[in-house]
Write a protein that holds these residues in place. Sequence first.
Motif, PDB file in Angstrom:
ATOM      1  N   SER A   1      -0.945   7.033   0.938  1.00  0.00           N
ATOM      2  CA  SER A   1      -2.378   6.739   1.067  1.00  0.00           C
ATOM      3  C   SER A   1      -2.754   6.291   2.478  1.00  0.00           C
ATOM      4  O   SER A   1      -3.906   6.474   2.891  1.00  0.00           O
ATOM      5  N   ILE A   2      -1.814   5.667   3.206  1.00  0.00           N
ATOM      6  CA  ILE A   2      -2.140   5.229   4.571  1.00  0.00           C
ATOM      7  C   ILE A   2      -1.632   6.210   5.624  1.00  0.00           C
ATOM      8  O   ILE A   2      -1.960   6.059   6.805  1.00  0.00           O
TER       9      ILE A   2
ATOM     10  N   ILE B   1       0.854  -1.191   0.000  1.00  0.00           N
ATOM     11  CA  ILE B   1       0.000   0.000   0.000  1.00  0.00           C
ATOM     12  C   ILE B   1       0.890   1.242   0.000  1.00  0.00           C
ATOM     13  O   ILE B   1       1.780   1.359   0.844  1.00  0.00           O
TER      14      ILE B   1
END
Length: 267
Positions: A117-118, A113
């Motif tokens: 985005s996290i 990921i």
Amino acid sequence: MNAVSWRPVGRAVLNAGLTLVIVLALWWAVVNLTGISEYVAKGPAEVWEFLVTSPEAAANRAELAPLLGRTLQDAALGFVVGMSVAAVLAVCFSLSRTVEAGVMPLALLLRSIPLVSIAPVIILVTGRGTQASVAVIGSIVVLFPALASIMFGLGRASAQSLDLVHVYGGSRLTAMRKVNVPGALPSLFAAARVSVPGAVTGALLAEWLSTGQGIGGSIVKFTASAKFDDLWASVALITVITLLLYNLVQVVENVVLARMAMTSAQR
């Protein structure tokens, strides 16, 4: 130190010098050959004048020094946490395949990921502007390359040496301590070298997204206020410092491995 011990140090210094020359040449080419506005783009000469030769150079350095110090502290935090977690996980994975089978898929999923985005989730959990968010974001950048490198090193232990420990009644933990870990030193140093620029990148990202401090947080402010001299000077400073730290780790690696007569030091 004798001549043999100085040889790897000289090689590392030469590599650092060549890298710096290449970076400066590419920087000059990008600024001068791509048609970017001189108002926005600042080359090596302009940054040198801004930091060293202009009448305001001392004030400019004083303005950027706290930002650089903050970023280096954040990078050090991410580096220490990431390397420590990677070393512990690598040892646990090597001692227990069950632990590796249970944890590694989660680690690979997290790695797949994109961090950007996290990052909002990490900041929401740890708190905006906290050192915890800096530690988590920085350590994630460091963790996975370091984990892979250290695990590779631990897995290259001599089978004969491991058999010798077992013949004398040593446990798997004893073999890990006396054989696997010393044999993994080249991989550990390689992980540290790769993790230095990674830690700086993680610190800049955390400052940009979370704390608003340091060079990462100031880049947006410099751009918004059209302080392009400060922008390019801060990027140049953190790049040079990162290069120096990378080569410092390489010098320590070469000296230590040469003293231990390990073949990786002879490359």
